[in-house]
Design a protein around this motif. Structure first.
Motif, PDB file in Angstrom:
ATOM      1  N   SER A  88      24.299   6.689 -36.839  1.00  0.00           N
ATOM      2  CA  SER A  88      24.147   8.033 -36.315  1.00  0.00           C
ATOM      3  C   SER A  88      24.048   9.049 -37.461  1.00  0.00           C
ATOM      4  N   LEU A  89      24.843   8.843 -38.492  1.00  0.00           N
ATOM      5  CA  LEU A  89      24.782   9.731 -39.657  1.00  0.00           C
ATOM      6  C   LEU A  89      23.413   9.619 -40.330  1.00  0.00           C
ATOM      7  N   GLU A  90      22.937   8.381 -40.416  1.00  0.00           N
ATOM      8  CA  GLU A  90      21.624   8.141 -41.030  1.00  0.00           C
ATOM      9  C   GLU A  90      20.530   8.890 -40.254  1.00  0.00           C
ATOM     10  N   SER A  91      20.610   8.840 -38.913  1.00  0.00           N
ATOM     11  CA  SER A  91      19.558   9.523 -38.153  1.00  0.00           C
ATOM     12  C   SER A  91      19.713  11.043 -38.233  1.00  0.00           C
ATOM     13  N   SER A  92      20.955  11.538 -38.339  1.00  0.00           N
ATOM     14  CA  SER A  92      21.139  12.988 -38.526  1.00  0.00           C
ATOM     15  C   SER A  92      20.499  13.424 -39.846  1.00  0.00           C
ATOM     16  N   ILE A  93      20.660  12.580 -40.864  1.00  0.00           N
ATOM     17  CA  ILE A  93      20.106  12.914 -42.183  1.00  0.00           C
ATOM     18  C   ILE A  93      18.575  12.895 -42.137  1.00  0.00           C
ATOM     19  N   LYS A  94      18.024  11.901 -41.460  1.00  0.00           N
ATOM     20  CA  LYS A  94      16.558  11.833 -41.343  1.00  0.00           C
ATOM     21  C   LYS A  94      16.031  13.068 -40.611  1.00  0.00           C
ATOM     22  N   TRP A  95      16.797  13.519 -39.620  1.00  0.00           N
ATOM     23  CA  TRP A  95      16.385  14.634 -38.761  1.00  0.00           C
ATOM     24  C   TRP A  95      16.352  15.967 -39.522  1.00  0.00           C
ATOM     25  N   GLY A  96      17.300  16.145 -40.447  1.00  0.00           N
ATOM     26  CA  GLY A  96      17.492  17.468 -41.053  1.00  0.00           C
ATOM     27  C   GLY A  96      16.496  17.826 -42.149  1.00  0.00           C
ATOM     28  N   ASP A  97      16.278  19.147 -42.280  1.00  0.00           N
ATOM     29  CA  ASP A  97      15.462  19.653 -43.401  1.00  0.00           C
ATOM     30  C   ASP A  97      16.368  20.128 -44.537  1.00  0.00           C
ATOM     31  N   GLY A  98      17.579  20.574 -44.174  1.00  0.00           N
ATOM     32  CA  GLY A  98      18.499  21.098 -45.177  1.00  0.00           C
ATOM     33  C   GLY A  98      19.927  20.774 -44.777  1.00  0.00           C
ATOM     34  N   PHE A  99      20.814  20.670 -45.779  1.00  0.00           N
ATOM     35  CA  PHE A  99      22.169  20.186 -45.517  1.00  0.00           C
ATOM     36  C   PHE A  99      23.222  21.116 -46.105  1.00  0.00           C
ATOM     37  N   LEU A 100      24.256  21.312 -45.326  1.00  0.00           N
ATOM     38  CA  LEU A 100      25.385  22.092 -45.789  1.00  0.00           C
ATOM     39  C   LEU A 100      26.597  21.159 -45.771  1.00  0.00           C
ATOM     40  N   ILE A 101      27.077  20.823 -46.979  1.00  0.00           N
ATOM     41  CA  ILE A 101      28.243  19.933 -47.046  1.00  0.00           C
ATOM     42  C   ILE A 101      29.475  20.800 -47.274  1.00  0.00           C
ATOM     43  N   MET A 102      30.441  20.618 -46.374  1.00  0.00           N
ATOM     44  CA  MET A 102      31.641  21.449 -46.424  1.00  0.00           C
ATOM     45  C   MET A 102      32.862  20.663 -46.827  1.00  0.00           C
ATOM     46  N   TYR A 103      33.757  21.328 -47.519  1.00  0.00           N
ATOM     47  CA  TYR A 103      35.106  20.778 -47.689  1.00  0.00           C
ATOM     48  C   TYR A 103      36.093  21.925 -47.592  1.00  0.00           C
ATOM     49  N   SER A 104      37.368  21.556 -47.457  1.00  0.00           N
ATOM     50  CA  SER A 104      38.400  22.590 -47.403  1.00  0.00           C
ATOM     51  C   SER A 104      39.166  22.548 -48.724  1.00  0.00           C
ATOM     52  N   VAL A 105      39.420  23.721 -49.300  1.00  0.00           N
ATOM     53  CA  VAL A 105      40.172  23.754 -50.566  1.00  0.00           C
ATOM     54  C   VAL A 105      41.623  23.314 -50.354  1.00  0.00           C
ATOM     55  N   THR A 106      42.018  23.151 -49.086  1.00  0.00           N
ATOM     56  CA  THR A 106      43.389  22.712 -48.788  1.00  0.00           C
ATOM     57  C   THR A 106      43.471  21.197 -48.531  1.00  0.00           C
ATOM     58  N   ASP A 107      42.333  20.510 -48.690  1.00  0.00           N
ATOM     59  CA  ASP A 107      42.318  19.082 -48.357  1.00  0.00           C
ATOM     60  C   ASP A 107      41.492  18.325 -49.409  1.00  0.00           C
ATOM     61  N   ARG A 108      42.201  17.661 -50.321  1.00  0.00           N
ATOM     62  CA  ARG A 108      41.489  17.005 -51.418  1.00  0.00           C
ATOM     63  C   ARG A 108      40.573  15.886 -50.925  1.00  0.00           C
ATOM     64  N   SER A 109      40.957  15.201 -49.865  1.00  0.00           N
ATOM     65  CA  SER A 109      40.098  14.097 -49.400  1.00  0.00           C
ATOM     66  C   SER A 109      38.756  14.641 -48.899  1.00  0.00           C
ATOM     67  N   SER A 110      38.757  15.870 -48.391  1.00  0.00           N
ATOM     68  CA  SER A 110      37.479  16.448 -47.929  1.00  0.00           C
ATOM     69  C   SER A 110      36.588  16.760 -49.135  1.00  0.00           C
ATOM     70  N   PHE A 111      37.218  17.176 -50.234  1.00  0.00           N
ATOM     71  CA  PHE A 111      36.478  17.436 -51.477  1.00  0.00           C
ATOM     72  C   PHE A 111      35.904  16.122 -52.009  1.00  0.00           C
ATOM     73  N   GLU A 112      36.725  15.078 -51.948  1.00  0.00           N
ATOM     74  CA  GLU A 112      36.291  13.792 -52.498  1.00  0.00           C
ATOM     75  C   GLU A 112      35.154  13.168 -51.696  1.00  0.00           C
ATOM     76  N   SER A 113      34.984  13.577 -50.450  1.00  0.00           N
ATOM     77  CA  SER A 113      33.905  12.966 -49.653  1.00  0.00           C
ATOM     78  C   SER A 113      32.540  13.642 -49.900  1.00  0.00           C
ATOM     79  N   VAL A 114      32.545  14.738 -50.658  1.00  0.00           N
ATOM     80  CA  VAL A 114      31.281  15.475 -50.860  1.00  0.00           C
ATOM     81  C   VAL A 114      30.238  14.617 -51.590  1.00  0.00           C
ATOM     82  N   SER A 115      30.655  13.960 -52.675  1.00  0.00           N
ATOM     83  CA  SER A 115      29.694  13.162 -53.467  1.00  0.00           C
ATOM     84  C   SER A 115      29.080  12.056 -52.616  1.00  0.00           C
ATOM     85  N   ARG A 116      29.941  11.425 -51.822  1.00  0.00           N
ATOM     86  CA  ARG A 116      29.455  10.329 -50.966  1.00  0.00           C
ATOM     87  C   ARG A 116      28.413  10.848 -49.973  1.00  0.00           C
ATOM     88  N   LEU A 117      28.688  12.000 -49.394  1.00  0.00           N
ATOM     89  CA  LEU A 117      27.741  12.568 -48.417  1.00  0.00           C
ATOM     90  C   LEU A 117      26.419  12.930 -49.107  1.00  0.00           C
TER      91      LEU A 117
END
Ligand code: GTP
Length: 222
Positions: A88-117
């Protein structure tokens, strides 16, 4: 000379084309503020709690740099990259023209997932340079901060993405600025694509016209 004339004739008819719609995808770990950002951008309002665990696509029309644009904004739910969720993530990526990757400065694991995304986007699109903006959210919660601004800036520079640190709760303008930047980057890509298509079609037309011309002059010699 002949080539120049054919070229001029063909470029005469080139009307300016504009991007009138775009598909944006908002990605990030759960609870980082994806829904809050989408709603803030569309309605300018901040609503504290949302009860949604499903993907939602919002539609809206905005004017960015004096040009109207119809947007579809996909608010994803956090997905682990295994099983059906990965598809499902793969098809969302195929669908999109532009991407906004978010993280919260209060949650390090959200920051760490940015590179993977970002890697998933590059892989899904099979090319680098896909319009992507990184947004660090919740900077209003200073005493809960675990990711420094400089860490976010360094990561964004490393991934060659634009970077915004903001609070969806506090600033509708900051949210608008980040999403507009993404729309501008999508426009740049759209124009590059058009140019490449035009160049290719001009080359084909030129080749065709030249071939016709040569065939005619050969026929006349006979
Ligand atoms: N203090 C503060 N809270 C925020 C901010 N943005 C969002 N929140 C809160 O963070 C929580 C999660 O926000 P959501 O928008 O639901 O986050 P999400 O990323 O869509 O979460 P999922 O649906 O689980 O993926 C909510 O309680 C929001 O009110 C912000 O800028 N500051």
């Amino acid at each position: 000379m002949l080539l120049a004339l054919i070229y001029l004739k063909m470029t005469d008819s080139g009307a300016a084309r504009k991007m009138t719609r775009a598909k944006l995808v908002v990605l990030g770990r759960d609870n980082c503020g994806k829904t809050a950002l989408c709603v803030r951008f569309i309605t300018k309002r901040f609503i504290g709690e949302y009860d949604h665990k499903k993907e939602v696509t919002y539609g809206c029309r905005k004017v960015v740099d004096k040009e109207a644009i119809d947007l579809e904004i996909l608010d994803t739910v956090n997905k682990e990259c295994v099983g059906p969720a990965a598809n499902s993530l793969e098809s969302s990526i195929k669908w999109g023209d532009g991407f906004l990757i978010m993280y919260s400065v209060t949650d390090r694991s959200s920051f760490e997932s940015v590179s993977r995304l970002k890697r998933l986007i590059d892989h899904g699109k099979q090319t680098l340079g896909i319009p992507t903006v990184i947004v660090a959210n919740k900077c209003d919660i200073e005493n809960g901060r675990v990711v420094r601004t400089e860490e976010g800036q360094a990561l964004a520079a490393d991934l060659r993405c634009s970077f915004f640190e903001l609070s969806v709760a506090e600033s509708a303008v900051a949210v608008e600025t980040a999403v507009w930047q993404l729309i501008r980057e999508v426009r740049v890509e759209f124009n590059k694509h058009l140019l490449a298509m035009d160049k290719r079609s001009r080359m084909l037309q030129m080749r065709h016209a030249l071939k016709n011309k040569l065939t005619r002059s050969k026929t006349m010699q006979w």
